[in-house]
Design a protein around this motif. Structure first.
Motif, mmCIF file in Angstrom:
data_model
loop_
_atom_site.group_PDB
_atom_site.id
_atom_site.type_symbol
_atom_site.label_atom_id
_atom_site.label_comp_id
_atom_site.label_asym_id
_atom_site.label_seq_id
_atom_site.Cartn_x
_atom_site.Cartn_y
_atom_site.Cartn_z
ATOM 1 N N VAL A 237 10.712 -1.233 1.957
ATOM 2 C CA VAL A 237 10.468 -1.674 0.585
ATOM 3 C C VAL A 237 9.043 -2.194 0.508
ATOM 4 O O VAL A 237 8.644 -3.059 1.294
ATOM 5 C CB VAL A 237 11.446 -2.786 0.156
ATOM 6 C CG1 VAL A 237 11.166 -3.212 -1.285
ATOM 7 C CG2 VAL A 237 12.889 -2.332 0.316
ATOM 8 N N HIS A 238 8.254 -1.663 -0.436
ATOM 9 C CA HIS A 238 6.867 -2.099 -0.631
ATOM 10 C C HIS A 238 6.777 -2.884 -1.942
ATOM 11 O O HIS A 238 7.161 -2.375 -2.992
ATOM 12 C CB HIS A 238 5.935 -0.891 -0.711
ATOM 13 C CG HIS A 238 5.780 -0.157 0.582
ATOM 14 N ND1 HIS A 238 4.563 0.030 1.195
ATOM 15 C CD2 HIS A 238 6.691 0.441 1.393
ATOM 16 C CE1 HIS A 238 4.732 0.708 2.324
ATOM 17 N NE2 HIS A 238 6.018 0.982 2.450
ATOM 18 N N VAL A 239 6.275 -4.103 -1.867
ATOM 19 C CA VAL A 239 6.030 -4.921 -3.053
ATOM 20 C C VAL A 239 4.517 -5.015 -3.198
ATOM 21 O O VAL A 239 3.849 -5.706 -2.429
ATOM 22 C CB VAL A 239 6.657 -6.319 -2.922
ATOM 23 C CG1 VAL A 239 6.413 -7.130 -4.190
ATOM 24 C CG2 VAL A 239 8.155 -6.202 -2.641
ATOM 25 N N HIS A 240 3.982 -4.294 -4.173
ATOM 26 C CA HIS A 240 2.543 -4.066 -4.263
ATOM 27 C C HIS A 240 1.992 -4.606 -5.583
ATOM 28 O O HIS A 240 2.156 -3.985 -6.628
ATOM 29 C CB HIS A 240 2.271 -2.559 -4.143
ATOM 30 C CG HIS A 240 0.818 -2.214 -4.127
ATOM 31 N ND1 HIS A 240 0.335 -0.941 -4.291
ATOM 32 C CD2 HIS A 240 -0.295 -2.986 -3.953
ATOM 33 C CE1 HIS A 240 -0.986 -0.933 -4.234
ATOM 34 N NE2 HIS A 240 -1.374 -2.175 -4.032
ATOM 35 N N PRO A 241 1.335 -5.771 -5.553
ATOM 36 C CA PRO A 241 0.731 -6.289 -6.790
ATOM 37 C C PRO A 241 -0.558 -5.534 -7.108
ATOM 38 O O PRO A 241 -1.417 -5.337 -6.239
ATOM 39 C CB PRO A 241 0.449 -7.760 -6.466
ATOM 40 C CG PRO A 241 0.283 -7.801 -4.993
ATOM 41 C CD PRO A 241 1.159 -6.703 -4.423
ATOM 42 N N GLU A 242 -0.684 -5.098 -8.341
ATOM 43 C CA GLU A 242 -1.898 -4.441 -8.802
ATOM 44 C C GLU A 242 -2.528 -5.302 -9.885
ATOM 45 O O GLU A 242 -2.057 -6.399 -10.179
ATOM 46 C CB GLU A 242 -1.559 -3.037 -9.306
ATOM 47 C CG GLU A 242 -0.938 -2.159 -8.216
ATOM 48 C CD GLU A 242 -0.505 -0.793 -8.721
ATOM 49 O OE1 GLU A 242 -0.674 -0.536 -9.938
ATOM 50 O OE2 GLU A 242 -0.001 0.005 -7.923
ATOM 51 N N GLU A 243 -3.592 -4.819 -10.480
ATOM 52 C CA GLU A 243 -4.326 -5.666 -11.423
ATOM 53 C C GLU A 243 -3.507 -6.046 -12.634
ATOM 54 O O GLU A 243 -3.555 -7.187 -13.109
ATOM 55 C CB GLU A 243 -5.607 -4.944 -11.869
ATOM 56 C CG GLU A 243 -6.499 -5.807 -12.755
ATOM 57 C CD GLU A 243 -7.820 -5.136 -13.074
ATOM 58 O OE1 GLU A 243 -8.669 -5.773 -13.713
ATOM 59 O OE2 GLU A 243 -7.999 -3.971 -12.674
ATOM 60 N N THR A 244 -2.703 -5.111 -13.130
ATOM 61 C CA THR A 244 -1.960 -5.372 -14.370
ATOM 62 C C THR A 244 -0.452 -5.270 -14.218
ATOM 63 O O THR A 244 0.270 -5.475 -15.179
ATOM 64 C CB THR A 244 -2.407 -4.378 -15.464
ATOM 65 O OG1 THR A 244 -2.160 -3.040 -15.007
ATOM 66 C CG2 THR A 244 -3.880 -4.561 -15.771
ATOM 67 N N ARG A 245 0.046 -4.939 -13.032
ATOM 68 C CA ARG A 245 1.486 -4.784 -12.864
ATOM 69 C C ARG A 245 1.880 -5.019 -11.418
ATOM 70 O O ARG A 245 1.041 -5.037 -10.514
ATOM 71 C CB ARG A 245 1.943 -3.389 -13.297
ATOM 72 C CG ARG A 245 1.431 -2.276 -12.389
ATOM 73 C CD ARG A 245 2.026 -0.943 -12.738
ATOM 74 N NE ARG A 245 1.659 0.076 -11.760
ATOM 75 C CZ ARG A 245 2.416 1.116 -11.447
ATOM 76 N NH1 ARG A 245 3.582 1.268 -12.035
ATOM 77 N NH2 ARG A 245 2.025 2.001 -10.565
ATOM 78 N N LEU A 246 3.187 -5.206 -11.228
ATOM 79 C CA LEU A 246 3.765 -5.337 -9.889
ATOM 80 C C LEU A 246 4.566 -4.079 -9.618
ATOM 81 O O LEU A 246 5.546 -3.797 -10.314
ATOM 82 C CB LEU A 246 4.658 -6.581 -9.818
ATOM 83 C CG LEU A 246 5.346 -6.853 -8.480
ATOM 84 C CD1 LEU A 246 4.313 -7.118 -7.397
ATOM 85 C CD2 LEU A 246 6.294 -8.038 -8.595
ATOM 86 N N ASN A 247 4.168 -3.326 -8.610
ATOM 87 C CA ASN A 247 4.808 -2.046 -8.316
ATOM 88 C C ASN A 247 5.704 -2.192 -7.084
ATOM 89 O O ASN A 247 5.237 -2.602 -6.024
ATOM 90 C CB ASN A 247 3.735 -0.974 -8.058
ATOM 91 C CG ASN A 247 4.319 0.427 -7.996
ATOM 92 O OD1 ASN A 247 5.447 0.650 -8.449
ATOM 93 N ND2 ASN A 247 3.585 1.359 -7.435
ATOM 94 N N ILE A 248 6.977 -1.900 -7.227
ATOM 95 C CA ILE A 248 7.916 -1.945 -6.106
ATOM 96 C C ILE A 248 8.327 -0.511 -5.787
ATOM 97 O O ILE A 248 8.861 0.205 -6.642
ATOM 98 C CB ILE A 248 9.138 -2.809 -6.425
ATOM 99 C CG1 ILE A 248 8.697 -4.255 -6.648
ATOM 100 C CG2 ILE A 248 10.166 -2.742 -5.287
ATOM 101 C CD1 ILE A 248 9.824 -5.215 -6.955
#
Length: 554
Positions: A223-234
């Protein structure tokens, strides 16, 4: 069983704490040999605000000293142990099952360990004898006190209740995650700077449980929890492929990170350096190990969880997709009394699973089988398994050195990654042990130049190496029924393999430090079949397809 409470929100009644602050105080003062506290001072002390509810704190203040020094001095005078950082044992979970959290926190007590007859309890407030008596009655066993600073007691208490409630978390009843559940959780999670309080909020716990449940339901390995500039992508890694799963509001990133850190006993306040931790969740009868990796990025903390199902049965080599001919060659190799077999391939190519399947061919009744791994991915009966723990000095090399003193017949080394480990593995294979190990190379012949690059002398390689198996994982074609049910073209994965067994020509080339190309040509002359041939054969049988082979092997 008596009900253990704190009366009056932390202020005990006269029958309990007046005696603790009165009768206990002169004894503690004498034990500490505090010359400043005369009889008149003691009488005056009892009238001071707070002396009835927090006598120990008031005594420290009166002595004009710090907490740790006072506890050490009390330990020296009374014989009670001083333990600066108590380590929580599973045996102490009875304490956290029976003692309410608010009582443990307000009384500054935490269970450390139990032998079944008594309970070791750490305390930062030694002047509450009546409470300790009540605690013994509540636990149904005597307690052994150890003196510990307040901050460490609170840390112990936090770990204890997390272990009881959440370290092994029941998530089977959670519903699959959807956008409505995410929105509900986001609306319920309050803002604030207290990360520990945030991690314990019900909506946060439920949200993380739903993420884990969804990952397990979809057979994800990571499981990857990846914060980006405008959203949180799981994202989930399913059958080796990363797929977007859901995108919760970016405001939930801190809550998810804090919750997972608490579960894996990491420092939630540290948000600027990498951390690694682990925990276990329970799905019905299955226990699933979670290995968490956290790194800081410019947009926040990125988290990756590796999910390892401890309850799954070990796959047979048939199920893994290995041909009967290659299985027989592998069995002939592991039946040898000594030597070294290497399994190579990139990370996530199933090397460890193949090695465990090979161990299944070993007679564990007559041979002592031991492993050193990072992590221990599967539990096998009749095998002693050691977990690498670099923080405690248990590296592959150190662990392997210790294993060799345990009279092993067969040793599995999770990964050969440096000269020292490789040297020890080779020496073990030359002194009567069968060594199975993994190595990172692209194909089987390249394993020999890799060993030479690590620093192993050619004559040691020729004397020890029995063979090298290389492999990749390709996605299986789903059956027509499965495709109709899910719409997915692929379901699950299988291995494609090549096995190079050493012969005289290969040993001669190794002694001459030949490169991988020459070794490949010599291996082919002896009947070696590259894994592309195994893959094409499986595609011809409808087990996979050309597109998948091209993706993995091109």
């Amino acid at each position: 069983m008596s009900k253990l409470t704190i009366r009056g929100k932390g202020k005990p009644d006269d029958s309990t704490e007046k005696r603790a602050s009165g009768d206990a105080l002169p004894g503690v003062a004498r034990a500490l040999r505090v010359p400043r506290l005369t009889a008149d001072a003691l009488r005056a002390f009892r009238e001071m605000p707070g002396s009835d509810t927090e006598p120990w704190d008031m005594l420290i203040s009166a002595m004009a000293t710090d907490e740790q020094s006072s506890l050490k001095l009390l330990a020296e005078r009374t014989g009670l142990p001083f333990v600066a950082e108590p380590r929580l044992s599973e045996s102490a979970l009875r304490f956290y099952e029976l003692v309410p959290p608010n009582v443990a926190r307000e009384r500054h007590v935490g269970g450390v360990e139990s032998d079944g007859r008594s309970m070791t309890v750490a305390t930062a407030q030694p002047m509450q004898p009546d409470f300790f008596t009540q605690l013994e009655e509540h636990l149904g066993m005597p307690i052994r006190l150890v003196l510990t600073p307040r901050g460490m007691v609170q840390s112990l208490v936090n770990r204890g209740y997390e272990k009881r409630q959440d370290l092994v978390t029941e998530i089977i009843e959670e519903m699959p995650l959807d956008e409505r559940a995410i929105a509900s959780a986001a609306g319920s999670i309050g803002a604030g700077n207290d990360l520990l309080a945030l991690a314990r909020q019900g909506p946060v716990i439920r949200l993380v449980n739903m993420i884990l449940f969804e990952a397990l339901r979809r057979r994800a390995s990571d499981v990857h929890v990846h914060p980006e500039e405008t959203r949180l992508n799981i994202r989930l890694r399913v059958d080796g492929m990363l797929v977007d799963a859901f995108s919760p509001p970016l405001s939930l990133a801190a809550a998810i990170s804090s919750r997972l850190k608490v579960m894996t006993e990491l420092d939630i306040a540290n948000r600027h350096s990498p951390q690694d931790g682990q925990t276990t969740v329970r799905v019905g009868a299955h226990k699933v190990d979670i290995r968490l990796s956290v790194i800081p990025t410019v947009h926040g903390e990125r988290l990756v969880m590796r999910l390892l199902d401890q309850g799954q049965n070990k796959l047979s080599l048939d199920t893994l997709g290995m041909t009967q001919e290659m299985q027989q060659e592998l069995k002939d190799t592991v039946d040898r009394p000594n030597g070294m077999l290497l399994v190579t391939g990139p990370t996530g190519s199933g090397k460890t699973t193949t090695l465990y399947s090979a161990l299944g061919m070993v007679d564990r009744n007559s041979r002592n089988v031991m492993t050193i791994e990072d992590p221990v991915e599967y539990r096998l009966e009749g095998i002693s398994q050691m977990q690498v723990n670099v923080k405690r000095g248990v590296t592959f090399a150190a662990g392997l050195r210790s294993l060799l003193r345990q009279d092993p017949d067969v040793i599995l080394v999770g990964e050969v990654r440096d000269h020292e480990t490789a040297q020890l593995a080779v020496q073990a294979s030359l002194t009567g042990h069968l060594v199975l190990a993994t190595l990172h190379t692209n194909d089987a012949p390249s394993a020999i130049p890799r060993l030479l690059d690590i620093g192993i002398e050619p004559f040691l390689v020729t004397s020890s190496l029995l063979g090298v198996m290389a492999q990749r994982l390709v996605r299986r074609l789903a059956s027509p029924e499965e495709q109709q049910e899910t719409g997915d073209r692929y379901r699950g994965r299988m291995g494609v393999y090549e096995l190079m067994r050493m012969n005289d020509e290969l040993r001669q080339l190794t002694a001459q430090r030949a490169d991988g190309v020459l070794l490949m040509e010599a291996a082919k002359r002896a009947g070696f079949k590259p894994m592309i041939e195994d893959a094409k054969m499986k595609a011809a049988k409808g087990m996979t397809d050309e597109a998948e082979i091209k993706r993995v092997l091109s």
